[in-house]
Design a protein around this motif. Structure first.
Motif, PDB file in Angstrom:
ATOM      1  N   TYR A 105       1.014  -1.282  -0.046  1.00 13.95           N
ATOM      2  CA  TYR A 105       0.054   0.170   0.078  1.00 13.95           C
ATOM      3  C   TYR A 105       0.814   1.199   0.145  1.00 13.95           C
ATOM      4  CZ  TYR A 105      -2.237   3.811   2.507  1.00 13.95           C
ATOM      5  OH  TYR A 105      -2.505   5.115   3.036  1.00 13.95           O
ATOM      6  N   VAL A 109       1.003   4.115  -2.757  1.00 14.04           N
ATOM      7  CA  VAL A 109       0.822   5.642  -2.381  1.00 14.04           C
ATOM      8  C   VAL A 109       1.938   6.550  -2.521  1.00 14.04           C
ATOM      9  CG1 VAL A 109       0.320   7.109  -0.551  1.00 14.04           C
ATOM     10  CG2 VAL A 109      -1.027   5.210  -0.809  1.00 14.04           C
ATOM     11  N   ALA A 271      -7.868   7.465  -4.148  1.00 21.74           N
ATOM     12  CA  ALA A 271      -8.225   7.836  -2.717  1.00 21.74           C
ATOM     13  C   ALA A 271      -9.163   6.956  -2.091  1.00 21.74           C
ATOM     14  CB  ALA A 271      -8.401   9.185  -2.634  1.00 21.74           C
ATOM     15  N   MET A 272     -10.061   6.766  -3.175  1.00 23.45           N
ATOM     16  CA  MET A 272     -11.172   5.933  -2.524  1.00 23.45           C
ATOM     17  C   MET A 272     -10.629   4.612  -2.453  1.00 23.45           C
ATOM     18  SD  MET A 272     -14.057   7.273  -4.948  1.00 23.45           S
ATOM     19  CE  MET A 272     -15.403   8.152  -4.481  1.00 23.45           C
ATOM     20  N   VAL A 274      -8.011   3.468  -0.849  1.00 22.95           N
ATOM     21  CA  VAL A 274      -7.451   3.376   0.083  1.00 22.95           C
ATOM     22  C   VAL A 274      -8.185   2.817   1.299  1.00 22.95           C
ATOM     23  CG1 VAL A 274      -6.281   4.784   2.022  1.00 22.95           C
ATOM     24  CG2 VAL A 274      -5.855   5.439  -0.306  1.00 22.95           C
ATOM     25  N   ALA A 275      -9.555   3.172   1.218  1.00 23.52           N
ATOM     26  CA  ALA A 275     -10.675   2.507   1.771  1.00 23.52           C
ATOM     27  C   ALA A 275     -10.530   1.070   1.717  1.00 23.52           C
ATOM     28  CB  ALA A 275     -11.834   3.054   1.365  1.00 23.52           C
ATOM     29  N   PHE A 278      -7.435  -0.047   3.427  1.00 24.25           N
ATOM     30  CA  PHE A 278      -7.525   0.090   4.946  1.00 24.25           C
ATOM     31  C   PHE A 278      -8.132  -1.212   5.507  1.00 24.25           C
ATOM     32  CE2 PHE A 278     -10.633   0.872   8.273  1.00 24.25           C
ATOM     33  CZ  PHE A 278      -9.594   1.239   9.305  1.00 24.25           C
TER      34      PHE A 278
END
Lengths: 364, 536
Positions: A105, A109, A271-272, A274-275, A278
């Motif tokens: 991840y 990023v 960015a979405m 990333v959810a 997570f």
């Protein structure tokens, strides 16, 4: 039992989807395209097969040992000593996986959004967030997944906007090199699909265990469908070039240009994403914490959440010197590692159980 | 582990002991200052003189307490006392003093019972302790004491100045009842009772506050609400030991589960129809004397985004408005931080022409986007707060300063850019779209950390902040009901009142809440159809 929270089967399915796919979308298309060339869209279908086996294994073992998770019934099946060793083995495996996932991840990023931010900052911020989720237990992970998974899925739906750019001819010639490159390329997707076995940690806290199997299969179906869908889009868009891209899905996102306004949206879409990452990190973190807690015979796993987080941060930095090594690891080591732990060992466990039960019946 | 466990156990016991000791000491201090002097007898004396002396001593220097000593018949001494302004002095004259004193000599009516029979007041209460006497007196009752009696009578002739029922100013609407709660608790309970006439509507009252002796009522509907929950709330209310309750906010802060949360865990409303709607969904309401704001719990995040009018309008309109509200709540939280993130990190996301105009607008601005946004957002918050508090006469001054100086002049002076003004204005208005003011203000507060995160990590920071907020929302619960329970639900039917507002004939069940409440709301299959009666 360490976990007292209750989740529902539907929530389990929603948690498992990003648990398999979050990093899967990043690395799998490129790995399988390198082997299978223009047939790599099929590799997702093979994942159905191994995913099916691991869901069956998890459910079967859960039926034999209800109210126990993987680490707990390992001791029951293999006996005190061997069981303990296996639990330690699993703890190390999960810890290592959590570290690798976090690193994956972070590399993603720092390679695409935050070029100058130190990787440690990126890693620690997500691990800190995940620590809060893990501290809240299975219930909290499940509830946050209910809100975050739709956000994770949304960018995938945006890929439909690419339909005008797709070229169906890229799919031909089908199976020009026979089936074996496809099977080679499917090792990665298969391994990722077997991560569904992680649900054996969540099965004991189901409110409605009778529906667990059904929703696990629904989740598997959704995962395989998304894999095939993504692979198709990438193949039809990029053609034979797919294997050369680091993140083919990201490249696909860059192509989106709609009504002169929806363009260059990859930052927002990712960015979405990333959810999803997570949730994957939180699930692996949770599983690691739970197994280590069982290893040490703790009555509550919460005190070790933050220490384990530090270990995850450390492991994400130690093993992998740079992005190249990480890519190589994902291509060569990870599939074998995951397949061994999530498929082979559970099969051994089930066989031993069957053998034990059979001998028990013979004795009297 | 064994060792660690026992150590922490001992530690926690010591800690609990210390807290308990401190609490006892504080409570003693609180009691010492009060009139509940335990050395003196609690029961009324036989002689009126002693009673009178004691009461006069208690109410020394209280100019508003009226003592009226008189004689009934030939030699029966009596004392009437009341607090001026709380009791109806005209009524006392007409219905108490006149009947008693219009006594012909020779008629024997010298004991309490016969005096009571003469009073022309229906609400009479006997008491025999000083504590009760004081309680009745402070609640506006008039007290009648007779010589040679160990009992007194409290006469229910209360009348004090109160506000009339008006339209609630903070929660207005287009369609729906126009009345709101007032500061008088009995008016409020009567408003509830007028809507829900069933005797199943229970209202249990209790007194909280050592000095204010505030009357607090818990209302719930028996058979719908979860009784275990009601018991839990009653226990929490009873455990409050405080000098005074001035507003229901005091109670809210003393009983909610997560004190360190920016989100309200009890809904406060001044509308009787909202309260009754929630009572009918199995929640309970806490009414407090002296404030029109009634607390409702347990609530969920989704319930805080609903307005009463959603249920009075057609379902299509309500669903549309609800989605508008969700969208603008999102805008209110994310827009300033998106502005910062896009201008700082992701300029490529803007279409070319828009980027050019934005760049030319920002060319003269000396600050980075984050500073610009923080400056403007803070001044907007200051304007809003000033607008709430300012005297009406100078209201126009603030709006002139706000609109002209901070808006136009700042842009012309090159301090801020025009797009920033639009972002602030849109964000400010959209936060007011949230029908519950406390939620709107939590969202506005959360904008600031979001902006800082956006300035540090761009869109990723916004996502991090969002995940953090989601985690927090998943963590907290209101009286055992998870805050996101109707949002992150697994029961599809719960989403009928969240994702959209289903027509009334489809909502056959109540929200699940703790699970202990009654689920069936209405008879199924009530969908109206043209010509249904003809077929039947």
């Amino acid at each position: 039992m360490l976990e007292k929270g209750k989740i529902s089967s539907f929530q389990l399915a929603v948690v498992m989807y990003p648990t398999v796919l979050a990093t899967g979308f990043l690395v799998l298309p490129s790995i399988s395209a390198q082997y299978a060339k223009n047939d790599f869209w099929m590799t997702g279908l093979f994942a159905l097969f191994s995913g099916f086996i691991s869901v069956c294994l998890a459910v079967k073992l859960h039926q034999l040992y209800p109210k126990q998770n993987l680490a707990e019934y390992s001791e029951q099946i293999l006996g005190k000593t061997l069981g303990k060793i296996l639990v330690i083995w699993f703890s190390v495996h999960f810890l290592n996986s959590a570290g690798l996932i976090t690193r994956q991840y972070a590399e993603f990023v720092s390679g695409n959004f935050l070029f100058k931010t130190p990787i440690l900052v990126i890693i620690s911020s997500i691990v800190l967030l995940a620590a809060f989720a893990v501290h809240g237990g299975a219930e909290m992970i499940a509830r946050s997944a209910m809100i975050l998974t739709p956000i994770f899925i949304l960018p995938i739906c945006f890929l439909v906007l690419l339909i005008p750019d797709l070229d169906i001819k890229n799919i031909f010639p089908v199976l020009s090199h026979g089936i074996s490159p496809v099977i080679k390329g499917s090792i990665g997707p298969q391994a990722w699909a077997t991560q569904l076995f992680i649900m054996s940690f969540f099965l004991p806290c189901l409110k409605d265990p009778q529906k667990g199997k059904k929703w696990a299969f629904v989740s598997l179906g959704a995962i395989v469908f998304s894999m095939v869908f993504i692979n198709f889009i990438i193949l039809l868009l990029l053609g034979p070039d797919s294997g050369n891209k680091t993140y083919p899905v990201l490249t696909a996102f860059r192509y989106i240009s709609f009504a002169d306004f929806f363009e260059n949206l990859e930052a927002l879409l990712l960015a979405m994403w990333v959810a999803g990452n997570f949730i994957k990190i939180a699930v692996f973190y949770y599983v690691t914490t739970l197994s280590i807690g069982l290893c040490l015979n703790l009555t509550d796993y919460r005190p070790i959440v933050f220490p384990v987080g530090l270990l995850i941060i450390a492991l994400s930095l130690w093993g992998i010197p740079n992005f190249i090594t990480l890519g190589q690891h994902a291509r060569t080591v990870a599939p074998i590692d995951i397949l061994l732990n999530m498929l082979v060992i559970p099969i051994i466990l089930l066989v031993v159980t069957g053998f034990r039960r059979a001998t028990k019946q013979l004795k009297p | 582990m064994e060792f660690g466990g026992s150590l922490s156990h001992v530690e926690s016991r010591i800690f609990k002991y210390l807290i308990k000791k401190r609490k006892i000491k504080q409570t003693e201090n609180l009691k010492e200052q009060s009139y509940r002097d335990h050395s003196e007898p609690q029961e009324l004396y036989q002689s009126l003189e002693q009673n009178s002396d004691r009461l006069r001593a208690i109410y020394a220097n209280c100019s508003d307490v009226i003592f009226h000593a008189f004689t009934i018949g030939e030699n029966k001494k009596a004392l009437l006392m009341y607090i001026e302004g709380l009791s109806d002095s005209k009524g006392i004259e007409d219905f108490v003093l006149t009947p008693i004193l219009r006594e012909r000599i020779g008629e024997s009516s010298e004991d309490l019972q016969s005096v009571k029979h003469k009073l022309l007041v229906p609400q009479l209460k006997d008491f025999n302790t000083f504590l009760k006497c004081i309680e009745y007196l402070s609640n506006g009752y008039s007290i009648l004491l007779l010589d040679n009696e160990t009992q007194g009578v409290a006469i229910g002739l209360t009348r004090w100045e109160k506000r009339t029922i008006e339209e609630p100013s903070a929660e207005s609407g287009i369609r729906g009842p126009r009345e709101g709660f007032t500061e008088t608790i009995r008016t409020n309970t009567s408003q509830l009772r007028r809507i829900i006439k069933s005797p199943h509507l229970k209202m249990e009252s209790m007194i909280i506050g050592e000095y204010t002796q505030t009357n607090v009522v818990i209302a719930y509907i028996e058979g719908i609400a979860d009784m275990a929950l009601v018991e839990k709330v009653k226990n929490r209310l009873q455990s409050i030991e405080i000098d005074g309750i001035l507003e229901s906010g005091y109670i809210e802060e003393m009983i909610h589960d997560f004190p360190f949360s920016p989100f309200p865990q009890l809904l406060s409303t001044e509308r009787p129809d909202v309260t009754c709607g929630n009572l009918l969904e199995g929640r309970f309401a806490i009414l407090t004397e002296g404030t029109p704001f009634v607390l409702i719990a347990p609530i969920t995040f989704a319930a805080l985004m609903q307005s009463q009018e959603d249920y009075y309008q057609g379902f299509m309109i309500s669903s549309f408005i609800r989605w508008l509200r969700y969208t603008f709540s999102g805008i209110s939280l994310f827009l300033p931080s998106l502005y910062v993130a896009i201008l700082t990190f992701h300029q490529e996301m803007l279409p070319g022409s828009l980027l050019l105009s934005m760049a030319s607008a920002r060319e003269v601005v000396p600050f980075p986007a984050l500073v610009e946004a923080l400056m403007m957002e803070i001044s907007f918050e200051a304007l809003r707060e000033a607008g709430v508090r300012l005297p009406k006469q100078i209201g126009s001054a603030v709006s002139i300063v706000g609109a002209l100086v901070i808006g136009q002049a700042a842009v012309q002076a090159g301090l801020i850019s025009t797009p920033m003004v639009i972002v602030v204005a849109l964000g400010g208005i959209s936060s007011l779209m949230i029908p519950r003011y406390p939620v709107g203000i939590s969202v506005r507060m959360l904008r600031f950390p979001m902006m800082i995160l956006a300035g540090m990590f761009g869109l990723l920071g916004i996502m991090m902040g969002f995940i953090g907020i989601v985690l927090h929302l998943c963590h907290i619960h209101s009286f055992g009901v998870p805050y996101v329970s109707s949002l992150a639900t697994t029961e599809g039917r719960q989403l009928r009142d969240v994702l959209f507002k289903a027509p009334l004939w489809m909502m056959d069940t109540r929200p699940t809440l703790t699970g202990g409440n009654n689920h069936i709301r209405q008879a199924p299959n009530q969908k109206p159809e043209a010509g249904r009666e003809d077929e039947g």
